[in-house]
Scaffold this active site. Structure first.
Site, PDB file in Angstrom:
ATOM      1  N   ARG A 136     -15.232   1.264  -6.239  1.00  0.00           N
ATOM      2  CA  ARG A 136     -15.145   0.137  -5.670  1.00  0.00           C
ATOM      3  C   ARG A 136     -15.822   0.052  -4.316  1.00  0.00           C
ATOM      4  O   ARG A 136     -15.424   0.806  -3.486  1.00  0.00           O
ATOM      5  CB  ARG A 136     -13.654  -0.601  -5.870  1.00  0.00           C
ATOM      6  CG  ARG A 136     -13.448  -2.044  -5.155  1.00  0.00           C
ATOM      7  CD  ARG A 136     -12.138  -2.436  -5.306  1.00  0.00           C
ATOM      8  NE  ARG A 136     -11.129  -1.566  -4.425  1.00  0.00           N
ATOM      9  CZ  ARG A 136      -9.719  -1.759  -4.306  1.00  0.00           C
ATOM     10  NH1 ARG A 136      -9.294  -2.576  -5.240  1.00  0.00           N
ATOM     11  NH2 ARG A 136      -9.080  -0.952  -3.407  1.00  0.00           N
ATOM     12  N   CYS A 183      -6.893  -2.467 -13.871  1.00  0.00           N
ATOM     13  CA  CYS A 183      -6.755  -1.453 -12.897  1.00  0.00           C
ATOM     14  C   CYS A 183      -5.605  -1.455 -11.849  1.00  0.00           C
ATOM     15  O   CYS A 183      -5.399  -0.618 -11.056  1.00  0.00           O
ATOM     16  CB  CYS A 183      -7.989  -0.937 -12.023  1.00  0.00           C
ATOM     17  SG  CYS A 183      -8.432  -2.242 -11.148  1.00  0.00           S
ATOM     18  N   ASN A 199      -2.484  -6.433  -9.100  1.00  0.00           N
ATOM     19  CA  ASN A 199      -1.642  -6.647  -7.967  1.00  0.00           C
ATOM     20  C   ASN A 199      -2.151  -7.677  -7.391  1.00  0.00           C
ATOM     21  O   ASN A 199      -1.259  -8.703  -6.780  1.00  0.00           O
ATOM     22  CB  ASN A 199      -2.097  -5.529  -6.859  1.00  0.00           C
ATOM     23  CG  ASN A 199      -1.820  -4.079  -7.904  1.00  0.00           C
ATOM     24  OD1 ASN A 199      -1.025  -4.090  -8.898  1.00  0.00           O
ATOM     25  ND2 ASN A 199      -1.915  -2.970  -7.286  1.00  0.00           N
ATOM     26  N   ASP A 200      -3.358  -8.149  -6.973  1.00  0.00           N
ATOM     27  CA  ASP A 200      -3.978  -9.199  -6.293  1.00  0.00           C
ATOM     28  C   ASP A 200      -3.820 -10.750  -7.004  1.00  0.00           C
ATOM     29  O   ASP A 200      -3.625 -11.729  -6.634  1.00  0.00           O
ATOM     30  CB  ASP A 200      -5.049  -9.091  -5.617  1.00  0.00           C
ATOM     31  CG  ASP A 200      -5.118  -8.446  -4.226  1.00  0.00           C
ATOM     32  OD1 ASP A 200      -4.007  -8.482  -3.641  1.00  0.00           O
ATOM     33  OD2 ASP A 200      -5.954  -7.705  -3.785  1.00  0.00           O
ATOM     34  N   HIS A 243       0.822  -1.126  -0.090  1.00  0.00           N
ATOM     35  CA  HIS A 243      -0.002  -0.189   0.037  1.00  0.00           C
ATOM     36  C   HIS A 243       0.826   1.203   0.099  1.00  0.00           C
ATOM     37  O   HIS A 243       0.461   1.973  -0.610  1.00  0.00           O
ATOM     38  CB  HIS A 243      -0.874   0.053   0.931  1.00  0.00           C
ATOM     39  CG  HIS A 243      -1.876   1.081   1.142  1.00  0.00           C
ATOM     40  ND1 HIS A 243      -2.837   1.122   0.236  1.00  0.00           N
ATOM     41  CD2 HIS A 243      -1.853   2.349   1.926  1.00  0.00           C
ATOM     42  CE1 HIS A 243      -3.716   2.321   0.426  1.00  0.00           C
ATOM     43  NE2 HIS A 243      -2.978   3.131   1.433  1.00  0.00           N
ATOM     44  N   ARG A 264       2.423  -9.989  -1.472  1.00  0.00           N
ATOM     45  CA  ARG A 264       3.102  -8.705  -2.003  1.00  0.00           C
ATOM     46  C   ARG A 264       3.461  -7.624  -1.027  1.00  0.00           C
ATOM     47  O   ARG A 264       4.280  -6.864  -1.419  1.00  0.00           O
ATOM     48  CB  ARG A 264       2.065  -8.207  -2.962  1.00  0.00           C
ATOM     49  CG  ARG A 264       0.631  -7.491  -2.585  1.00  0.00           C
ATOM     50  CD  ARG A 264      -0.094  -7.304  -3.675  1.00  0.00           C
ATOM     51  NE  ARG A 264      -1.481  -6.928  -3.294  1.00  0.00           N
ATOM     52  CZ  ARG A 264      -2.035  -5.603  -3.195  1.00  0.00           C
ATOM     53  NH1 ARG A 264      -0.905  -4.454  -3.411  1.00  0.00           N
ATOM     54  NH2 ARG A 264      -3.010  -5.233  -2.812  1.00  0.00           N
ATOM     55  N   ARG A 268     -11.314   4.041  -4.659  1.00  0.00           N
ATOM     56  CA  ARG A 268     -10.985   3.182  -3.511  1.00  0.00           C
ATOM     57  C   ARG A 268     -11.842   3.605  -2.381  1.00  0.00           C
ATOM     58  O   ARG A 268     -11.435   4.465  -1.746  1.00  0.00           O
ATOM     59  CB  ARG A 268      -9.522   3.044  -3.368  1.00  0.00           C
ATOM     60  CG  ARG A 268      -8.786   2.266  -4.392  1.00  0.00           C
ATOM     61  CD  ARG A 268      -7.194   2.225  -4.102  1.00  0.00           C
ATOM     62  NE  ARG A 268      -6.397   1.476  -4.688  1.00  0.00           N
ATOM     63  CZ  ARG A 268      -5.559   2.063  -5.600  1.00  0.00           C
ATOM     64  NH1 ARG A 268      -5.594   3.507  -5.843  1.00  0.00           N
ATOM     65  NH2 ARG A 268      -4.884   1.491  -6.527  1.00  0.00           N
ATOM     66  N   GLU A 306      -9.358 -10.660  -9.734  1.00  0.00           N
ATOM     67  CA  GLU A 306      -8.103 -10.624  -8.953  1.00  0.00           C
ATOM     68  C   GLU A 306      -7.797 -11.940  -8.233  1.00  0.00           C
ATOM     69  O   GLU A 306      -6.866 -12.089  -7.675  1.00  0.00           O
ATOM     70  CB  GLU A 306      -8.034  -9.677  -7.971  1.00  0.00           C
ATOM     71  CG  GLU A 306      -9.358  -9.416  -7.011  1.00  0.00           C
ATOM     72  CD  GLU A 306      -9.329  -8.176  -6.319  1.00  0.00           C
ATOM     73  OE1 GLU A 306      -8.378  -7.429  -6.328  1.00  0.00           O
ATOM     74  OE2 GLU A 306     -10.573  -7.465  -5.876  1.00  0.00           O
TER      75      GLU A 306
END
Length: 599
Positions: A345, A519, A471-472, A201, A482, A308, A448
């Site tokens: 989201r 995204c 990312n996920d 993050h 990660r 987000r 994801e």
């Protein structure tokens, strides 16, 4: 003597400034820059906390039983002496006056300074007194947390307002999402953390702020001292402490060159993103707060591909936002984008974004065991239906004011899809019964989890569009946390399994006539632009700061020629190396001076 510390490069560029250390603490410490007018009041808060703690120690000593060991009374005397020592609170007051830290931050910063001094003592007995100091500071911080909160700083301030003539860079073992949110408004010009990976993050927010950052630097927070002059090389993943004058001047030159490059790219801001063969590409923005909308427009975004919403839930002590507060935030985001679509989201809490103060024991338990595999995202929303429907109602009401798409994170099964649709239908009925106006929305699913990518036809039956959270997807495909710097080197977006899932998702969605976007961080990395275009992707969602760089690659691309090379890239054992060669052969060289007229 100069020190070099290596970590992971996560946000490009060079930052030079004075180090601000955010020390780890057993007490949650808010880090807030206060207004100059509030300095005296903040020092008074700190001194009031000192008086409270002093009284506590005196009371404890007074109430000791007659047969208590003499060492216990002596220990309380030591603690009483430490809490009244000018080296602690006198110096902390200087942090408040000079840097405009809030009282909690000032006390924890001075603890860091004094703890280093204790560690360097030759006498073992004196070194061990550091524990007493830490206990005293913990009591002070707890007393401050029970008192009057710090004054909120005025908007629009930046690092130079607090650091004098030199900018500030942040150094920490790790930075909580709530702190990152409060630091987001250009307070710091760079970040260094001991832990984290390229898609942690902290790294994502640093990229969104378009400032250099290095994570996974292991012992950086122990090697760097408050106010050290440091250089952050975000391209090489290098941190230089107390650089020589020659090295400092070299990096200042690189800073100037970087600024010139950004100015050049900024000229592409309002140029339509169309490839050389006429393919229009949608470049949209990832944002965290409604206030980020104008910046997205200024960067040339043609909409928001990822809002987000969980950041509305953070930094508030577990007091979740009600429907009206959420409705107002989503409405402001829509209005800020001036009629362009906004994809929001639903709350993605868990993993590296926990909520403080939640009553859910399950969420706290899972976050300790394995946050990435626990009760997060849609799993948490479905476990808290009243909270979920509250958010859905707010989103539907905001859609009355402009185009909104709702994106559901981490879906993995038909059961979750069914429950999500039922909750959305229930929210619509509640608004109808209450006579509140609401708008129509498009509903999308985030892809994801490998299970979702492998059963995509089920998702395409129920959703208007899909958005790939790379990312996920990478994290779960490769079984790598990660955010863990110990395995960060294994996080590989070029892994053949990841690329095959990505290509399959894009191909199936396009064949079904459904919208598809990416995204995750791959969308904003120019190294992947040609690959994603070759796969058929036409919607990229990224941090606004990355739009110009990606647009430059889009304007130079011929998707027909790129498409002829993509199968060869995916068939290779080393797709990264193959892509550089094959896509270069398929590319058409366009001088930068002609990019403005290339469309």
């Amino acid at each position: 003597m100069s020190i070099q510390i290596f970590g992971l490069p996560v946000s490009r560029g060079v930052a030079i400034g004075r180090a601000v250390l955010v020390a780890s603490s057993r007490v949650d410490v808010p880090h807030v820059f206060i207004d100059p007018a509030s300095i005296d009041g903040e020092i008074a808060r700190m001194l009031a906390a000192r008086d409270v703690v002093s009284t506590e120690f005196e009371t404890l000593k007074h109430d000791l039983p007659a047969d208590a060991p003499a060492e216990l009374a002596a220990l309380l005397d030591v603690h009483l002496m430490l809490v009244q020592d000018e080296a602690l609170l006198g110096a902390a007051a200087d942090w408040i006056r000079q840097r405009h830290y809030n009282a909690e931050w000032a006390v924890s910063a001075q603890l860091e300074v004094l703890a280093r001094q204790f560690d360097e003592m030759e006498d073992a007995y004196i070194r061990e007194r550091k524990v007493d100091l830490e206990q005293v500071v913990e009591r002070l911080l707890r007393s401050l947390s029970r008192g009057v909160p710090s004054a909120v700083p005025e908007a629009g301030r930046n690092a130079r307002d607090f650091g004098g003539d030199e900018p500030l860079v942040l150094v920490a073992s790790d930075i909580a999402p709530a702190d990152m949110l409060s630091f987001k408004r250009s307070v710091f010009t760079g970040f260094v953390t001991d832990v984290g990976g390229k898609t942690s993050h902290t790294a994502i927010v640093a990229r969104s702020m378009d400032i250099p950052a290095v994570v996974g630097a292991r012992q950086a927070s122990n090697l760097i001292r408050q106010d050290d002059c440091i250089i952050i090389d975000g391209d090489a993943g290098l941190v230089i402490v107390d650089p020589s004058p020659i090295v400092l001047e070299e990096y200042r030159f690189r800073q100037r060159q970087s600024e010139l490059e950004r100015s050049r790219l900024a000229r592409l801001r309002h140029t339509p993103a169309v490839t050389l063969d006429g393919e229009r590409v949608e470049l949209v923005a990832n944002i965290e707060m409604p206030e980020d909308g104008p910046g997205a427009l200024e960067a040339g975004a043609v909409g928001v591909g990822l809002f987000r919403s969980e950041f509305l839930f953070m930094n508030r002590g577990g007091d979740l936002p009600d429907e009206e507060e959420q409705y107002d935030a989503y409405k402001r985001a829509v209005e800020a984008m001036k009629g362009l679509p906004v994809t929001i989201r639903t709350v993605d809490i868990g993993a590296d974004k926990p909520l403080e103060g939640l009553s859910s024991s399950e969420l706290r338990h899972e976050s300790v065991l394995n946050p990435a595999l626990g009760l997060r995202a849609i799993r948490w929303s479905l476990s808290e239906p009243s909270m979920f429907r509250r958010q859905l109602r707010a989103l539907l009401r905001a859609a009355h004011h402009g185009p909104i798409k709702i994106l559901i994170p981490m879906l993995a099964s038909q059961r979750e899809i069914t429950q999500t649709l039922e909750n959305l239908a229930h929210a619509r009925r509640q608004l109808t019964d209450a006579g509140k106006p609401f708008g129509e929305v498009q509903l999308g699913a985030m892809i994801e989890v490998p299970a979702a990518a492998l059963t995509l036809p089920i998702f395409l039956k129920h959703f208007d569009f899909v958005s790939v959270g790379t990312n996920d997807l990478i994290q779960y495909t490769l079984a790598i946390d990660r955010a863990d710097e110990a395995v960060a080197h294994l996080y590989d977006p070029w892994h053949p399994a990841v690329l095959q899932l990505l290509q399959s998702t894009i191909h199936q969605a396009r064949a079904a006539g459904k919208g598809v976007s990416v995204c995750g961080e791959m969308a904003g990395d120019p190294a992947f632009t040609e690959l994603l275009l070759a796969m058929g992707l036409r919607s990229f969602s990224m941090h606004p700061s990355q739009i110009a760089s990606v647009k430059q690659r889009v304007l130079r691309a011929d998707t027909r020629r790129l498409a002829t090379a993509v199968d060869k890239v995916l068939a290779c054992e080393d797709p990264e190396a193959a892509s550089a060669e094959l896509f270069a052969a398929a590319a058409i060289s366009v001088p930068a001076s002609k990019l403005m007229t290339a469309v």
